[in-house]
Design an enzyme around this catalytic site. Structure first.
Site, mmCIF file in Angstrom:
data_model
loop_
_atom_site.group_PDB
_atom_site.id
_atom_site.type_symbol
_atom_site.label_atom_id
_atom_site.label_comp_id
_atom_site.label_asym_id
_atom_site.label_seq_id
_atom_site.Cartn_x
_atom_site.Cartn_y
_atom_site.Cartn_z
ATOM 1 N N ASP A 8 47.555 46.925 79.344
ATOM 2 C CA ASP A 8 47.233 47.304 80.722
ATOM 3 C C ASP A 8 47.182 46.111 81.677
ATOM 4 O O ASP A 8 47.116 44.964 81.241
ATOM 5 C CB ASP A 8 45.897 48.078 80.762
ATOM 6 C CG ASP A 8 44.861 47.526 79.799
ATOM 7 O OD1 ASP A 8 44.984 46.350 79.414
ATOM 8 O OD2 ASP A 8 43.931 48.260 79.431
ATOM 9 N N GLU A 52 41.308 56.756 80.786
ATOM 10 C CA GLU A 52 39.942 57.193 81.050
ATOM 11 C C GLU A 52 39.770 58.662 80.648
ATOM 12 O O GLU A 52 40.767 59.366 80.426
ATOM 13 C CB GLU A 52 39.640 57.033 82.547
ATOM 14 C CG GLU A 52 39.710 55.588 83.042
ATOM 15 C CD GLU A 52 38.500 54.749 82.638
ATOM 16 O OE1 GLU A 52 37.862 55.029 81.600
ATOM 17 O OE2 GLU A 52 38.198 53.786 83.365
ATOM 18 N N ASP A 54 33.001 54.678 78.021
ATOM 19 C CA ASP A 54 33.320 56.075 78.329
ATOM 20 C C ASP A 54 34.409 56.621 77.397
ATOM 21 O O ASP A 54 34.930 57.702 77.604
ATOM 22 C CB ASP A 54 33.749 56.221 79.803
ATOM 23 C CG ASP A 54 34.985 55.389 80.134
ATOM 24 O OD1 ASP A 54 35.533 54.734 79.221
ATOM 25 O OD2 ASP A 54 35.413 55.409 81.300
HETATM 26 C C1 F6R Z 1 41.676 46.080 78.048
HETATM 27 C C2 F6R Z 1 41.503 47.326 77.285
HETATM 28 C C3 F6R Z 1 40.186 48.022 77.345
HETATM 29 C C4 F6R Z 1 39.082 47.231 76.616
HETATM 30 C C5 F6R Z 1 37.743 47.951 76.713
HETATM 31 C C6 F6R Z 1 36.627 47.185 76.031
HETATM 32 O O1 F6R Z 1 42.959 45.548 77.854
HETATM 33 O O2 F6R Z 1 42.398 47.767 76.638
HETATM 34 O O3 F6R Z 1 40.309 49.299 76.777
HETATM 35 O O4 F6R Z 1 39.439 47.071 75.282
HETATM 36 O O5 F6R Z 1 37.416 48.131 78.068
HETATM 37 O O6 F6R Z 1 36.388 45.997 76.699
HETATM 38 P P1 F6R Z 1 35.306 44.946 76.151
HETATM 39 O O7 F6R Z 1 35.858 44.370 74.906
HETATM 40 O O8 F6R Z 1 35.226 43.910 77.264
HETATM 41 O O9 F6R Z 1 34.044 45.697 75.938
#
Ligand code: F6R
Length: 243
Positions: A67, A143, A136
């Site tokens: 992403d 999402e 979430d």
């Molecule tokens: C970002 C991604 C997100 C993160 C998720 C957890 O490239 O793919 O899905 O893996 O938001 O983020 P952290 O590790 O910061 O809790």
């Protein structure tokens, strides 16, 4: 699903890197899907150590990140590209042409997303996709409400995700972008193998719902229950609500 529980945050990254290293050693041209975020920092550190000590050769692999924030390009210090360059790419000397990234600055974001899907196909699909998980239940930036058949596209970030990610923006919520580009659920599910990493007590509830709850779009990570080759690596805290 194979679930591995390790002691702590650093252990999650080390175990994840060990599994990825094994795959790279089996296939020097591995197509590797990557994620950003706090969970991934020890994972990249472990991979860098292995690359430096020549336990793995990263030069031939191709990478596709999940992403990127809409409106952000490589030159933006808060972009996911910048995160990856700082924490991984620049440290292992992976050739630039082997790195694939969504460009959030493209004037035609729909076309950008379509072309990303085409590139993944051109390289034969993703062999191994590494994922984190949001509180979430998002994977990539899919999402709640994301459909099983969704592909790479632009999405609106949830309030919770923007709040959680504000820690990367000096805790200033207004600086966190509202939109992002992300691989879709079906893009992720097409990977031949998936590695999900999570750590910390604040992920325990969503891990329980994702792994043992009903499979539906309310918790996008629950779709992983339908994939036949998923490894989940958790620390004790993230795994604390599993039976
Ligand atoms: C970002 C991604 C997100 C993160 C998720 C957890 O490239 O793919 O899905 O893996 O938001 O983020 P952290 O590790 O910061 O809790």
């Amino acid at each position: 699903m194979k679930i591995i529980i390790v002691d702590n945050y650093l252990g999650v990254g080390a175990k994840g890197a060990e599994i990825v290293a094994g795959e790279i050693n089996k296939n020097k041209k591995l197509v590797l899907g990557l994620a950003t975020g706090e969970t991934m920092i020890p994972f990249y550190r472990s991979l860098i150590k292995m690359a430096k000590s020549k336990k793995i050769n990263i030069k031939g692999i191709k990478t596709f990140n999940l992403d990127e924030y809409a409106g952000f390009g490589k030159d933006n210090k808060d972009s996911y590209y910048h995160f990856m360059d700082k924490n991984f790419f620049s440290k292992v000397g992976i050739p630039a042409e082997n790195v694939n990234f969504l460009n959030g600055k493209n004037k035609n974001l729909n076309l950008e997303c379509k072309n990303y899907e085409k590139m993944i196909k051109k390289f034969g699909g993703i062999d191994l996709q590494v994922l984190g998980i949001g509180r979430d239940g998002h994977i990539g930036f899919n999402e709640p409400g994301s459909k099983f058949n969704s592909k790479t596209r632009m999405v609106l970030l949830s309030k919770l995700t923007r709040k959680d990610n504000s820690r990367f923006f000096g805790h200033k919520l207004e600086r966190v972008p509202k939109k992002s580009l992300t691989m879709g659920i079906s893009t992720i599910m097409s990977a031949r193998k998936i590695l999900l990493l999570a750590s910390g007590a604040n992920k325990a509830e969503i891990i329980h719902r994702a792994l043992h709850g009903e499979v539906n779009a309310k918790v996008p990570a629950s779709f992983l229950q339908r994939h036949k080759n998923v490894i989940v690596i958790l620390d004790k805290d993230a795994g604390s609500e599993l039976d």
